[in-house]
Scaffold this motif. Structure first.
Motif, PDB file in Angstrom:
ATOM      1  N   GLU A  70       0.749  -1.250   0.036  1.00 67.98           N
ATOM      2  CA  GLU A  70       0.186  -0.004  -0.144  1.00 67.98           C
ATOM      3  C   GLU A  70       0.877   1.066  -0.078  1.00 67.98           C
ATOM      4  N   GLY A  71       2.206   1.150   0.269  1.00 63.36           N
ATOM      5  CA  GLY A  71       3.081   2.286  -0.119  1.00 63.36           C
ATOM      6  C   GLY A  71       3.313   2.944   1.348  1.00 63.36           C
ATOM      7  N   ILE A  72       2.724   2.333   2.414  1.00 62.91           N
ATOM      8  CA  ILE A  72       2.935   2.683   3.914  1.00 62.91           C
ATOM      9  C   ILE A  72       4.552   2.562   4.274  1.00 62.91           C
ATOM     10  N   THR A  73       5.198   1.753   3.755  1.00 63.27           N
ATOM     11  CA  THR A  73       6.796   1.409   3.928  1.00 63.27           C
ATOM     12  C   THR A  73       7.080   1.153   2.582  1.00 63.27           C
ATOM     13  N   SER A  74       8.545   1.370   2.817  1.00 61.84           N
ATOM     14  CA  SER A  74       9.231   1.128   1.505  1.00 61.84           C
ATOM     15  C   SER A  74      10.030  -0.557   1.427  1.00 61.84           C
ATOM     16  N   GLY A  75       9.849  -0.767   2.621  1.00 64.64           N
ATOM     17  CA  GLY A  75      10.276  -2.257   2.518  1.00 64.64           C
ATOM     18  C   GLY A  75       9.355  -3.379   3.761  1.00 64.64           C
ATOM     19  N   ASP A  76       9.897  -4.387   3.679  1.00 60.78           N
ATOM     20  CA  ASP A  76       9.198  -5.338   4.328  1.00 60.78           C
ATOM     21  C   ASP A  76      10.347  -6.164   5.462  1.00 60.78           C
ATOM     22  N   PRO A  77      10.353  -5.708   6.524  1.00 64.53           N
ATOM     23  CA  PRO A  77      11.354  -6.278   7.584  1.00 64.53           C
ATOM     24  C   PRO A  77      10.919  -7.536   7.996  1.00 64.53           C
ATOM     25  N   ALA A  78       9.785  -8.025   7.941  1.00 63.49           N
ATOM     26  CA  ALA A  78       9.239  -9.489   8.276  1.00 63.49           C
ATOM     27  C   ALA A  78       9.755 -10.584   7.444  1.00 63.49           C
ATOM     28  N   SER A  79       9.812 -10.071   6.238  1.00 62.49           N
ATOM     29  CA  SER A  79       9.980 -11.132   5.067  1.00 62.49           C
ATOM     30  C   SER A  79      11.047 -12.367   5.263  1.00 62.49           C
ATOM     31  N   GLU A  80      12.063 -11.921   6.144  1.00 64.47           N
ATOM     32  CA  GLU A  80      13.122 -13.226   6.499  1.00 64.47           C
ATOM     33  C   GLU A  80      12.642 -13.732   7.769  1.00 64.47           C
ATOM     34  N   VAL A  81      11.660 -13.465   8.628  1.00 62.35           N
ATOM     35  CA  VAL A  81      11.362 -14.061   9.855  1.00 62.35           C
ATOM     36  C   VAL A  81      10.399 -15.161   9.525  1.00 62.35           C
ATOM     37  N   ARG A  82      10.640 -16.304   9.544  1.00 56.18           N
ATOM     38  CA  ARG A  82       9.753 -17.392   9.540  1.00 56.18           C
ATOM     39  C   ARG A  82       9.214 -17.732  10.763  1.00 56.18           C
TER      40      ARG A  82
END
Length: 331
Positions: free
Chosen positions: A102-114
């Protein structure tokens, strides 16, 4: 949305938008939404305690620490089990993915946390005595359906076939290698007249699997004395295993055969896959190479087969602990 009043408004707004998205666009069930709302409320509390004011300030270490807190608990929350902690991490990952999209953030810090992986459930294997009790409980050897049932169960255990593979066999899928059907050729006492079956596994992949003496004897008896009786009322279908009306035995019918035999033998929690597990485990116990077992089972990767080696190691450990005078020193 009810969240902690102390949470920064920007965070509250982001979580509210995500939950609205799950409700309207994804149509998640009410119970799932309730669980996600609770998990994300706890996440907002955690972020607020760490001085995080917006999702753009969240780093991967924050998400990893949240997972650790879920598993270990804190002064306000008891430790969560794997399933509950996993669900909370899924909710958090979904929130950050939504925020990036949605453009609220520029990245996804949770993508690597499984999410935490559940413990590997080792397949259950029957003892040889239990297998023999099951096979002996089929019924009268003179009844055509009993002869079919014995052949089916001997085949499942003797080849490690999936139930779908077994009921999918046609008569022509059973053949001989090394000699004629009535041959008694031997080499140094070893029978060279080998029966094989052609299974069609997942993805249409075919494999040939040898059939042991007990299964071969049961199949031969069924083909000669029982299948013609069952086929008499049918339409000439090529299926190896027939039902009482002469049609192909169904998956449900094969399950019923196994359940009836297990009930008569006083065995519980027995399934066609239990026989498959037992086939693999007993082969490895007997010294078979794991890659040979892989080929016999039709596994695409040896990694899938290697789970059975864990079963045999556990069994070896149990035997050692019960038998060796200094076994208590084993860790």
């Amino acid at each position: 949305m009810a969240v902690e009043d102390a949470a920064p408004p920007v965070l509250v707004s982001a979580v509210g938008g995500y939950l609205d998205h799950l409700t309207v666009e994804r149509g998640l069930a009410a119970n799932t939404l309730t669980s996600y709302r609770r998990d994300l409320r706890r996440y907002l509390e955690f972020l607020a305690d760490r001085g995080v004011a917006s999702l753009g300030e969240v780093g991967a270490d924050d998400v990893a620490e949240f997972l650790r807190r879920l598993r270990e608990g804190d002064d306000d929350h008891p430790p969560l089990g794997l399933n509950s902690a996993g669900r909370a991490v899924v909710a958090v990952r979904g929130l950050h993915r939504f925020a990036q999209r949605e453009g609220i953030t520029s990245g996804d810090p949770a993508s690597e946390v499984r999410p935490p992986a559940p413990p590997r459930r080792l397949p259950k294997a029957m003892s040889l005595d239990a297998v023999e009790s099951l096979l002996d409980a089929v019924g009268s050897a003179d009844d055509p359906r009993a002869m079919r049932d014995r052949a089916l169960l001997e085949l499942l255990y003797g080849t490690g076939a999936r139930i779908s593979e077994a009921i999918g066999l046609d008569v022509d899928d059973v053949g001989r290698l090394g000699g004629a059907a009535d041959s008694a050729d031997t080499t140094d006492g070893v029978d060279t007249d080998v029966t094989v079956v052609r299974f069609r596994g997942k993805g249409g992949k075919e494999r040939l699997v040898p059939v042991g003496r007990f299964a071969r004897t049961a199949i031969d008896a069924y083909l000669v004395r029982a299948r013609p009786v069952l086929a008499a009322s049918g339409r000439g279908v090529p299926a190896l295993f027939l039902n009482a009306r002469g049609g192909r035995l169904t998956r449900q019918g094969a399950w019923a055969v196994l359940r009836a035999a297990a009930d008569r033998a006083g065995l519980s929690e027995v399934s066609p896959h239990t026989l498959r597990h037992s086939f693999a485990t007993h082969l490895l116990d007997g010294g078979a190479d794991v890659r040979v077992v892989q080929e016999l089972l039709g596994h695409a990767s040896v990694t899938t087969t290697q789970v059975y080696t864990l079963v045999t190691v556990d069994r070896l450990r149990e035997v050692y602990a019960a038998s060796h005078p200094r076994a208590n020193a084993v860790r």
